[in-house]
Design a protein around this motif. Structure first.
Motif, PDB file in Angstrom:
ATOM      1  N   GLU B  15       0.838  -1.198   0.000  1.00 52.84           N
ATOM      2  CA  GLU B  15       0.000   0.000   0.000  1.00 52.84           C
ATOM      3  C   GLU B  15       0.874   1.249   0.000  1.00 52.84           C
ATOM      4  O   GLU B  15       1.931   1.286   0.645  1.00 52.84           O
ATOM      5  CB  GLU B  15      -0.886  -0.028   1.253  1.00 52.84           C
ATOM      6  CG  GLU B  15      -2.031   0.950   1.255  1.00 52.84           C
ATOM      7  CD  GLU B  15      -2.888   0.818   2.508  1.00 52.84           C
ATOM      8  OE1 GLU B  15      -2.509   0.033   3.410  1.00 52.84           O
ATOM      9  OE2 GLU B  15      -3.913   1.501   2.589  1.00 52.84           O
ATOM     10  N   LYS B  16       0.455   2.241  -0.797  1.00 48.68           N
ATOM     11  CA  LYS B  16       1.112   3.543  -0.956  1.00 48.68           C
ATOM     12  C   LYS B  16       2.329   3.502  -1.877  1.00 48.68           C
ATOM     13  O   LYS B  16       2.884   4.565  -2.186  1.00 48.68           O
ATOM     14  CB  LYS B  16       1.511   4.156   0.394  1.00 48.68           C
ATOM     15  CG  LYS B  16       0.330   4.404   1.315  1.00 48.68           C
ATOM     16  CD  LYS B  16       0.766   5.001   2.641  1.00 48.68           C
ATOM     17  CE  LYS B  16      -0.423   5.102   3.596  1.00 48.68           C
ATOM     18  NZ  LYS B  16      -0.038   5.585   4.930  1.00 48.68           N
ATOM     19  N   ARG B  63      -4.210   8.861 -10.530  1.00 48.39           N
ATOM     20  CA  ARG B  63      -3.083   8.038 -10.083  1.00 48.39           C
ATOM     21  C   ARG B  63      -2.602   7.067 -11.163  1.00 48.39           C
ATOM     22  O   ARG B  63      -1.637   6.324 -10.943  1.00 48.39           O
ATOM     23  CB  ARG B  63      -3.491   7.258  -8.829  1.00 48.39           C
ATOM     24  CG  ARG B  63      -3.716   8.116  -7.591  1.00 48.39           C
ATOM     25  CD  ARG B  63      -3.953   7.280  -6.340  1.00 48.39           C
ATOM     26  NE  ARG B  63      -5.137   6.424  -6.456  1.00 48.39           N
ATOM     27  CZ  ARG B  63      -5.075   5.101  -6.559  1.00 48.39           C
ATOM     28  NH1 ARG B  63      -3.916   4.464  -6.572  1.00 48.39           N
ATOM     29  NH2 ARG B  63      -6.194   4.397  -6.638  1.00 48.39           N
ATOM     30  N   ALA B  81       0.905   5.436  -5.655  1.00 50.70           N
ATOM     31  CA  ALA B  81       0.270   5.484  -4.327  1.00 50.70           C
ATOM     32  C   ALA B  81      -0.853   4.460  -4.209  1.00 50.70           C
ATOM     33  O   ALA B  81      -2.017   4.807  -3.970  1.00 50.70           O
ATOM     34  CB  ALA B  81      -0.254   6.889  -4.045  1.00 50.70           C
ATOM     35  N   SER B  82      -0.505   3.188  -4.372  1.00 51.84           N
ATOM     36  CA  SER B  82      -1.509   2.117  -4.402  1.00 51.84           C
ATOM     37  C   SER B  82      -2.411   2.135  -3.177  1.00 51.84           C
ATOM     38  O   SER B  82      -1.964   2.410  -2.047  1.00 51.84           O
ATOM     39  CB  SER B  82      -0.813   0.755  -4.481  1.00 51.84           C
ATOM     40  OG  SER B  82      -0.072   0.634  -5.660  1.00 51.84           O
ATOM     41  N   GLN B  83      -3.669   1.818  -3.419  1.00 50.22           N
ATOM     42  CA  GLN B  83      -4.664   1.729  -2.360  1.00 50.22           C
ATOM     43  C   GLN B  83      -5.238   0.313  -2.336  1.00 50.22           C
ATOM     44  O   GLN B  83      -5.183  -0.398  -3.345  1.00 50.22           O
ATOM     45  CB  GLN B  83      -5.793   2.738  -2.620  1.00 50.22           C
ATOM     46  CG  GLN B  83      -5.321   4.172  -2.707  1.00 50.22           C
ATOM     47  CD  GLN B  83      -6.415   5.115  -3.179  1.00 50.22           C
ATOM     48  OE1 GLN B  83      -7.523   4.702  -3.504  1.00 50.22           O
ATOM     49  NE2 GLN B  83      -6.099   6.402  -3.198  1.00 50.22           N
ATOM     50  N   LEU B  84      -5.797  -0.060  -1.199  1.00 48.83           N
ATOM     51  CA  LEU B  84      -6.360  -1.411  -1.077  1.00 48.83           C
ATOM     52  C   LEU B  84      -7.421  -1.671  -2.149  1.00 48.83           C
ATOM     53  O   LEU B  84      -7.552  -2.776  -2.666  1.00 48.83           O
ATOM     54  CB  LEU B  84      -6.946  -1.614   0.318  1.00 48.83           C
ATOM     55  CG  LEU B  84      -5.944  -1.575   1.468  1.00 48.83           C
ATOM     56  CD1 LEU B  84      -6.663  -1.747   2.817  1.00 48.83           C
ATOM     57  CD2 LEU B  84      -4.869  -2.633   1.320  1.00 48.83           C
ATOM     58  N   GLY B  85      -8.146  -0.621  -2.501  1.00 45.73           N
ATOM     59  CA  GLY B  85      -9.187  -0.762  -3.518  1.00 45.73           C
ATOM     60  C   GLY B  85      -8.659  -0.966  -4.928  1.00 45.73           C
ATOM     61  O   GLY B  85      -9.435  -1.217  -5.851  1.00 45.73           O
ATOM     62  N   ASP B  86      -7.357  -0.872  -5.087  1.00 42.42           N
ATOM     63  CA  ASP B  86      -6.765  -1.130  -6.408  1.00 42.42           C
ATOM     64  C   ASP B  86      -6.611  -2.624  -6.675  1.00 42.42           C
ATOM     65  O   ASP B  86      -6.301  -3.022  -7.806  1.00 42.42           O
ATOM     66  CB  ASP B  86      -5.390  -0.465  -6.524  1.00 42.42           C
ATOM     67  CG  ASP B  86      -5.460   1.053  -6.495  1.00 42.42           C
ATOM     68  OD1 ASP B  86      -4.468   1.679  -6.071  1.00 42.42           O
ATOM     69  OD2 ASP B  86      -6.520   1.608  -6.877  1.00 42.42           O
ATOM     70  N   SER B  87      -6.808  -3.447  -5.665  1.00 43.61           N
ATOM     71  CA  SER B  87      -6.706  -4.897  -5.860  1.00 43.61           C
ATOM     72  C   SER B  87      -7.779  -5.349  -6.839  1.00 43.61           C
ATOM     73  O   SER B  87      -8.981  -5.156  -6.602  1.00 43.61           O
ATOM     74  CB  SER B  87      -6.885  -5.622  -4.523  1.00 43.61           C
ATOM     75  OG  SER B  87      -5.820  -5.342  -3.650  1.00 43.61           O
ATOM     76  N   VAL B 113      -2.933  -5.542  -3.487  1.00 44.01           N
ATOM     77  CA  VAL B 113      -2.313  -4.496  -2.678  1.00 44.01           C
ATOM     78  C   VAL B 113      -2.273  -4.973  -1.236  1.00 44.01           C
ATOM     79  O   VAL B 113      -3.316  -5.317  -0.658  1.00 44.01           O
ATOM     80  CB  VAL B 113      -3.079  -3.171  -2.803  1.00 44.01           C
ATOM     81  CG1 VAL B 113      -2.407  -2.087  -1.958  1.00 44.01           C
ATOM     82  CG2 VAL B 113      -3.165  -2.741  -4.259  1.00 44.01           C
ATOM     83  N   PRO B 115      -1.654  -4.435   2.745  1.00 44.38           N
ATOM     84  CA  PRO B 115      -1.666  -3.325   3.719  1.00 44.38           C
ATOM     85  C   PRO B 115      -0.350  -3.220   4.487  1.00 44.38           C
ATOM     86  O   PRO B 115       0.412  -4.174   4.589  1.00 44.38           O
ATOM     87  CB  PRO B 115      -2.819  -3.686   4.665  1.00 44.38           C
ATOM     88  CG  PRO B 115      -3.215  -5.062   4.340  1.00 44.38           C
ATOM     89  CD  PRO B 115      -2.618  -5.482   3.051  1.00 44.38           C
TER      90      PRO B 115
END
Lengths: 115, 115
Positions: B15-16, B63, B81-87, B113, B115
């Motif tokens: 993440e991030k 992004r 800046a990856s987020q969990l919702g990018d999975s 992604v 955490p």
């Protein structure tokens, strides 16, 4: 935001039965498509439809398949006699125009299971 | 030959952090468009970003950015800046200017992604 609507979300049918998958395109879109995705595989083109006729179709789209827009709103995909290998996610997609930069807008898909 | 090749079946990113998803394409058409789609576990296909073959600059959308290397025929998606919702599954697709309306999709990359 307008969206493409597909029904049903999941259809289970027996081999040899006919199924009709339905799609309501975004209202000002003129170009319609059906794609399918066999589980875990890539998305494959089936057919494109414009001005009430098929404009292009793939080898997958054989005589068992047909499309129509019977009432000017719904866009349907019919599989005449389903086979086990027709089990897949079927996506309806639409475009406003066919410029290279025009993305496909997909519906949420119909998961077809043939038993 | 495959029109679109995605060589990474699965990718992990913290993440991030930023992550790059690879896509190479094959076409002799000088005019083409490249697209990336996201497919979450719910199944819908979400358009992310577009790059035209004649575009001088790499495409960016929030992004998402596209690392377009025309000579190498690659169009890699960069998610910053990856987020969990990018999975999700990510599909690269191409449309050629002179060969009809169909989109060619790759086999996809599954991004997780952490955490």
């Amino acid at each position: 935001e307008p969206e493409v609507t597909q029904t049903p979300s999941h259809q289970v049918t027996q081999m040899g039965q006919e199924v009709i998958l339905r799609c309501v395109p975004i209202s000002n879109h003129l170009y319609f498509y059906w794609y399918r995705q066999i589980l875990g595989q890539k998305v494959e083109f089936l057919v494109s439809f414009y001005n009430n006729e098929i404009s292009e179709k793939s080898e997958i789209f054989d005589d068992q398949f047909s499309v129509e827009r019977p009432d000017g709103s719904n866009f349907t995909l019919k599989i005449r006699s389903t086979k086990l290998e027709d089990s897949a996610m079927y996506f309806c997609a639409t475009q406003t125009q066919t410029g290279l930069n025009s993305p496909l807008h997909f519906g949420n898909g119909t998961r077809l299971t043939v038993t | 030959a495959q029109k679109i090749t995605q060589t990474q079946p699965g990718m992990f990113v913290q993440e991030k952090e930023a992550v790059t998803l690879d896509c190479t394409y094959d076409t002799s058409d000088p005019s083409y468009g490249l697209f990336w789609y996201k497919q979450p576990s719910s199944g819908e296909m979400i358009f992310l970003i577009y790059q035209g073959s004649y575009d001088q600059q790499n495409a960016t959308e929030g992004r998402y950015s596209l690392n377009f290397q025309k000579a190498r025929k690659s169009a890699n998606l960069v998610i910053s800046a990856s987020q969990l919702g990018d999975s999700a599954m990510y599909f690269c697709a191409m449309r050629e200017g002179n060969t009809g309306n169909q989109f060619y999709f790759g086999t996809g990359t599954s991004l997780t992604v952490i955490p």
